[in-house]
Every structure is written in C-alpha cells, then in structure tokens.
Design a protein around this motif. Structure first.
Motif, PDB file in Angstrom:
ATOM      1  N   UNK A  34       0.823  -1.212   0.000  1.00 27.61           N
ATOM      2  CA  UNK A  34       0.000   0.000   0.000  1.00 27.61           C
ATOM      3  C   UNK A  34       0.861   1.267   0.000  1.00 27.61           C
ATOM      4  N   UNK A  43       5.382  -2.365   2.611  1.00 31.33           N
ATOM      5  CA  UNK A  43       5.368  -3.773   2.225  1.00 31.33           C
ATOM      6  C   UNK A  43       4.862  -4.622   3.395  1.00 31.33           C
ATOM      7  N   UNK A  45       4.469  -6.618   6.624  1.00 31.12           N
ATOM      8  CA  UNK A  45       5.300  -6.303   7.782  1.00 31.12           C
ATOM      9  C   UNK A  45       5.130  -7.259   8.963  1.00 31.12           C
ATOM     10  N   UNK A  46       3.871  -7.505   9.407  1.00 28.97           N
ATOM     11  CA  UNK A  46       3.691  -8.305  10.630  1.00 28.97           C
ATOM     12  C   UNK A  46       3.474  -9.784  10.349  1.00 28.97           C
TER      13      UNK A  46
ATOM     14  N   UNK B 114       6.755  -4.668  18.033  1.00 31.54           N
ATOM     15  CA  UNK B 114       7.535  -4.099  16.932  1.00 31.54           C
ATOM     16  C   UNK B 114       7.826  -2.652  17.289  1.00 31.54           C
ATOM     17  N   UNK B 120      12.339   2.047   9.800  1.00 34.63           N
ATOM     18  CA  UNK B 120      11.618   0.785  10.018  1.00 34.63           C
ATOM     19  C   UNK B 120      10.383   0.634   9.132  1.00 34.63           C
ATOM     20  N   UNK B 121       9.998   1.719   8.425  1.00 32.88           N
ATOM     21  CA  UNK B 121       8.836   1.590   7.537  1.00 32.88           C
ATOM     22  C   UNK B 121       9.246   1.214   6.109  1.00 32.88           C
ATOM     23  N   UNK B 123      10.169  -0.858   2.833  1.00 35.36           N
ATOM     24  CA  UNK B 123       9.954  -2.222   2.362  1.00 35.36           C
ATOM     25  C   UNK B 123      11.233  -3.044   2.554  1.00 35.36           C
ATOM     26  N   UNK B 124      11.063  -4.301   2.963  1.00 30.80           N
ATOM     27  CA  UNK B 124      12.220  -5.156   3.251  1.00 30.80           C
ATOM     28  C   UNK B 124      12.450  -5.283   4.748  1.00 30.80           C
ATOM     29  N   UNK B 125      11.844  -4.368   5.541  1.00 35.57           N
ATOM     30  CA  UNK B 125      11.907  -4.479   6.998  1.00 35.57           C
ATOM     31  C   UNK B 125      10.613  -5.134   7.468  1.00 35.57           C
ATOM     32  N   UNK B 126      10.734  -6.139   8.315  1.00 35.42           N
ATOM     33  CA  UNK B 126       9.555  -6.845   8.823  1.00 35.42           C
ATOM     34  C   UNK B 126       9.836  -7.349  10.227  1.00 35.42           C
ATOM     35  N   UNK B 127       8.835  -7.925  10.876  1.00 37.85           N
ATOM     36  CA  UNK B 127       9.035  -8.508  12.203  1.00 37.85           C
ATOM     37  C   UNK B 127       9.848  -9.780  12.102  1.00 37.85           C
ATOM     38  N   UNK B 130       7.366 -12.396  11.994  1.00 34.99           N
ATOM     39  CA  UNK B 130       6.743 -12.209  10.679  1.00 34.99           C
ATOM     40  C   UNK B 130       7.529 -12.966   9.617  1.00 34.99           C
ATOM     41  N   UNK B 225      13.788   0.722  -0.783  1.00 35.11           N
ATOM     42  CA  UNK B 225      13.673  -0.403   0.139  1.00 35.11           C
ATOM     43  C   UNK B 225      14.944  -0.447   0.976  1.00 35.11           C
ATOM     44  N   UNK B 352       8.508   7.768  12.060  1.00 35.95           N
ATOM     45  CA  UNK B 352       7.095   7.422  12.192  1.00 35.95           C
ATOM     46  C   UNK B 352       6.933   6.402  13.299  1.00 35.95           C
ATOM     47  N   UNK B 355       2.265   3.711  12.069  1.00 35.53           N
ATOM     48  CA  UNK B 355       2.434   3.456  10.638  1.00 35.53           C
ATOM     49  C   UNK B 355       1.158   3.680   9.849  1.00 35.53           C
ATOM     50  N   UNK B 356       0.002   3.505  10.471  1.00 32.92           N
ATOM     51  CA  UNK B 356      -1.265   3.660   9.745  1.00 32.92           C
ATOM     52  C   UNK B 356      -1.531   5.117   9.398  1.00 32.92           C
ATOM     53  N   UNK B 358       0.807   7.658   9.874  1.00 37.33           N
ATOM     54  CA  UNK B 358       2.078   8.365   9.713  1.00 37.33           C
ATOM     55  C   UNK B 358       2.275   9.472  10.758  1.00 37.33           C
ATOM     56  N   UNK B 388      -0.213  -2.174  16.494  1.00 39.53           N
ATOM     57  CA  UNK B 388       1.240  -2.102  16.374  1.00 39.53           C
ATOM     58  C   UNK B 388       1.779  -0.954  17.242  1.00 39.53           C
TER      59      UNK B 388
END
Lengths: 80, 443
Positions: A34, A43, A45-46, B114, B120-121, B123-127, B130, B225, B352, B355-356, B358, B388
C-alpha cells in the motif's frame, strides 16, 4: 515438487508454488503493497494479519490483507 | 445465523485447542472460533495448505483429539463485539453469527512487539516472527540476498533456524540482551533440558552464523527499500548491507477481547484466579493473554480453563502445580530478555511511530497519554487500531490503552448495520427471554 501457479501482480506475471500467501508473493516479486497516508510505499510487515500494511486489491476486491490470502491460479493483484 | 453453546473458545492456538478439547471431552457443548483458515495459531501455524514441512507431534496429537471431539470448529470467523452478557457477534465477510454461551474462554494469544527506529517503515523491513510466518507461507528470499535478524527473545533464534532450514544462512543475528542477562536463565534451563536442547539445535542449524548479544539495530536506510542497516552495541556503530531485516522485540498479549469484555488486567496480562477465571463472571483466559510464557504454559492453562468451564474444577486443580513450574520459567525468561532503555532513544523526531496514520515521534512525545495522543494526532486510530503502535507507545512513552471499542476487527459495514439492530433488540429483550444465561436468543 509443488504445483506452480501464476498470478498477475501490477500487470507483471509472477510464478509461485501452490500454498504461497499473496503477501509472500509480493515480497518475492519486490512489489510493495500500500501507499501510506504521507505517500510512503509499504510492504508486508507483521505476517499475522494485524498491521494492515500488506493490503492490496485482489481480483477487484480492495483492502485485502494479503498475508491472510492464499494465491490462486490467474489471481490479479493490484497494489497502490 | 444463531448458535447456542455451553463453552465458547476464542482462538485456536495451543491454549484454545487444549481448552476446547478438554471441555468437549468433559461433556460440554463447545464452539471453537478462530479468524484464521486453519487451527494451530501462530506457533503451530503451518503452510496454509499442506506444506512439505513436518508438523509438530504435540499439535498432531491435539488436533486428532479435536477432530474426534464433538467440538464445533468455526474457522475464518472474527469476533465483532459482545451483544450483551453471554452473547457475542462473529463475522465472516458479510455473514454474521450470534453465539450465545454460558462460559467464554479467551485464548487470543500474542503478537510481536515491533518497535520504531529510523527506517523501520521501508519495504524489506519486517518482524522477526513475521519472517517465520512468511517462510511458512511460501516466502523464499532470492539466492544471494542478505537477511539479518535482530531484536530480542527466543523467537529470534527459532526464526533464524527456520531460515537456515530453507537454505538461506542468516547474514547476522543480533540480540539486544547481554550475555550476562541471558546467563541468568541457565539454572532454569538446566531444569528444562528439552528447552536447552532446542536452543542448542537452533544454534547448530545456523552455524557458522552466531547469535551476537548486546547488539541492536539503530537505523535502516535505502532508496525504495532497505539496503543497509546500522548496528550498535551501545558504544560503536557500524553499517551492514542488508536486503531483508527481520526485527522484533518479543511478544505482547492480544488483550482486545478481554478488554472489551471488561476483564480486569494485572501487569502485562489479564488478571486470573487459580482456575483461569477472570474478574467477569463466566469468562476465562488462557495462554499468552495472562502473561507471555510459551506453549507449555498455554497448553496447561487451556486445559485448566477447559475443565473448569465444563464444571470439573477438581480435575482442573490437579494441573495447577505443573503450571506453577512453567510460570516460573516464563518469569526467568522475561527478566533475562528485558528490553534495554537505549531502545527508547532510537527514534528521531521525524521517525514514524504510528504506521497507519504516519504520526511522528516528534508529535507524540509532546502528548501526555494514549487518549490525548489519539485526539491530537490520530495515533492508533488507523486501520490497525493501535495493534502495532500501542505496544510501541507503551514502551516508549509509558502509555496504557485501557479502553476498547467495537468492532474488534475490521468488518464490512453490513455486519455492523445488523449489529446495531440486534444489540438494541437483545439488550431490551435479554432478561425476559433468559438470553443472558445463554440458553436461548430472541428472534
């Protein structure tokens, strides 16, 4: 060897093994999901259906949590 | 759809499965609900279809008992809201189901903590958990991609081993706790040799990568990313090339349902009596909800709650001494992996946090509490409803989220429209028809 499925992500053909989640397919295709309120690309994430970052339009249905959806053959995924 | 049962179990992870099976085997009419397409929860989560990996033998055994039991299994249903005492509304897509129950066992498990840091926002960063979940659902990093794991807790090592099992050696594994802190677990680990063997097996699998203690991620950077991360041990800082960063700081219980039911909280979880009963009559909690403690604690609490809810308190009480052992183990683990205060200082003003919506750290640190933050900045008011950023804000600013408003999960407007009518109907007719006791529902 698992059966291969093909789906179309933002107009691009992506091949995955059967049983792959749509979020996993997005990660492998390097397609973010999104666009955030301030315009950042986000991308998956959780991985467990709570962060809502992986939302995309799947087969015309908007705001689908792609980490909770399994890929089907010929699926069309459009991300923001 | 309207259903009536003796015991409603919400959540089909280890605690929920054990609760549902023991209650059903004790003769209760049980309904087990989970929003996921399959039983198992996060820890026993396997590929959504039948994957190639071997399934946990304990899971297979309990799953077999579940399949043989009279328990009604409702997969894919989400809890929307309680409609009154002893009645709860569920939804799946546009369909709704109202379930009347005499006892409810909440076993909704935990999620990853998290925490924000610059980048941390991306793309390529995740839990960290996760990454494990994505791997179990078919995700495969490309050959040559550098995958780093960081954060804290036993889950890190388990996820690193999962990554190694598919042929990708983790490029780095960083635990924020110090070696001295981790060593405090040793006496307890020696009493649970199976756990020690598990940790050794995981470490063996990821060799020659080694768990580096007393290190954490200070920042992530990249154009579109993540491309590199900055790692620190508190004194030195260094950059490492990185294509995937999996970073999680342990687990926090999913308190939304018990909070909405009005259950009193204690410490980091729900307050329960010796047989898992909550402050609200007829409601029980089991597993990570009462304090994060792992699968053994969850299974015992599930069985205790299941037996107690099915009217077998004496059988339930027999399991309590063993539960005490696992609670002590959980306590040791929690103090060994306690988060260091340096992690509160990672965010820059422009980082941020929510995340929802910002919302930045700079805006949030000016606020006094969760409520004022929500009103002034929209923090926690986006799609994830604070799932989160709530845990992050609690760690960073010490804010507690005490209220929970319906709906519990995002549902189509259709499910809510019916819900307003139904709640008016049930609250007005509830006492007269005996619906509060869970035996029948008004038409």
């Amino acid at each position: 060897m698992a059966k291969q499925l093909s789906l179309v992500v933002n107009g691009r053909l992506v091949e995955v093994e059967e049983g792959t989640s749509v979020a996993a397919a997005l990660l492998m295709a390097d397609e973010p999901a999104r666009i955030s309120v301030a315009g950042e690309r986000r991308a998956p994430f959780c991985g467990m259906g709570i962060c809502m970052e992986c939302r995309a339009t799947v087969d015309g249905v908007p705001h689908q949590r792609t980490c909770q959806l399994v890929c089907r053959d010929q699926m069309k995924v459009v991300t923001a | 759809m309207r259903l009536v049962c003796d015991v409603l179990v919400v959540g089909a992870g280890p605690a929920g499965i054990c609760a549902a099976v023991t209650a059903a085997e004790a003769g209760a009419n049980v309904c087990l609900v989970d929003e996921n397409p399959a039983v198992g929860g996060q820890i026993w989560r396997h590929s959504m279809t039948s994957g190639p990996e071997p399934k946990d033998p304990t899971f297979l055994q309990w799953n077999q008992r579940l399949e043989r039991s009279t328990c009604r299994w409702m997969n894919g249903w989400q809890v929307v809201e309680p409609l009154g005492p002893g009645v709860i509304r569920l939804a799946m897509g546009d369909a709704t189901a109202d379930v009347a129950y005499q006892r409810l066992i909440a076993a909704t498990g935990a999620r990853e903590r998290l925490l924000p840091f610059p980048g941390w926002t991306l793309p390529g960063v995740m839990g960290a958990g996760a990454l494990g979940a994505f791997l179990r659902n078919g995700y495969r990093p490309r050959p040559g991609q550098r995958v780093l794991l960081a954060g804290s807790g036993p889950l890190l090592l388990a996820c690193a081993a999962e990554l190694a099992a598919i042929g990708t050696r983790p490029a780095g594994l960083f635990e924020q706790a110090s070696r001295t802190r981790l060593a405090t677990m040793l006496p307890e680990l020696l009493r649970q040799p199976a756990k020690l063997a598990q940790a050794a097996a995981y470490s063996w699998k990821i060799l020659p990568t080694w768990l580096r203690t007393h290190c954490w991620i200070a920042a992530a950077e990249g154009r579109d990313r993540v491309e590199r991360v900055m790692i620190t041990d508190g004194r030195r800082y260094w950059w490492s090339a990185c294509d995937v960063l999996a970073c999680g700081y342990g687990l926090v219980p999913n308190l939304e349902l018990p909070r909405m039911l009005g259950c009193a909280l204690a410490g980091a979880g729900v307050a329960v009596g010796p047989l898992q009963q909550c402050s609200v009559e007829g409601v029980f909690c089991a597993g990570e909800l009462t304090g994060v403690g792992g699968v053994e604690k969850a299974m015992l609490e599930g069985q205790i709650a299941g037996l107690a809810a099915a009217g077998r308190p004496h059988d339930a009480a027999r399991l309590v001494p063993e539960l005490r052992r696992w609670k002590r183990f959980a306590g040791r683990l929690a103090s060994a992996y306690a988060l260091r205060p340096e992690l509160k200082k990672l965010s820059a003003p422009e980082t941020i946090v929510c995340r929802c919506e910002d919302v930045h750290h700079g805006e949030l640190r000016e606020q006094d509490n969760w409520r004022s933050a929500k009103l002034a900045t929209r923090c926690g008011m986006g799609a994830c409803q604070g799932r989160i950023c709530g845990a992050a804000a609690e760690f960073l600013y010490g804010w507690k989220n005490e209220s929970q408003r319906p709906p519990l999960s995002p549902v189509p407007v259709g499910a809510l429209a019916v819900s307003f009518e139904a709640s008016a109907e049930i609250t007005s007719a509830g006492d007269a028809t005996g619906c509060a006791s869970g035996h029948s529902l008004p038409d």
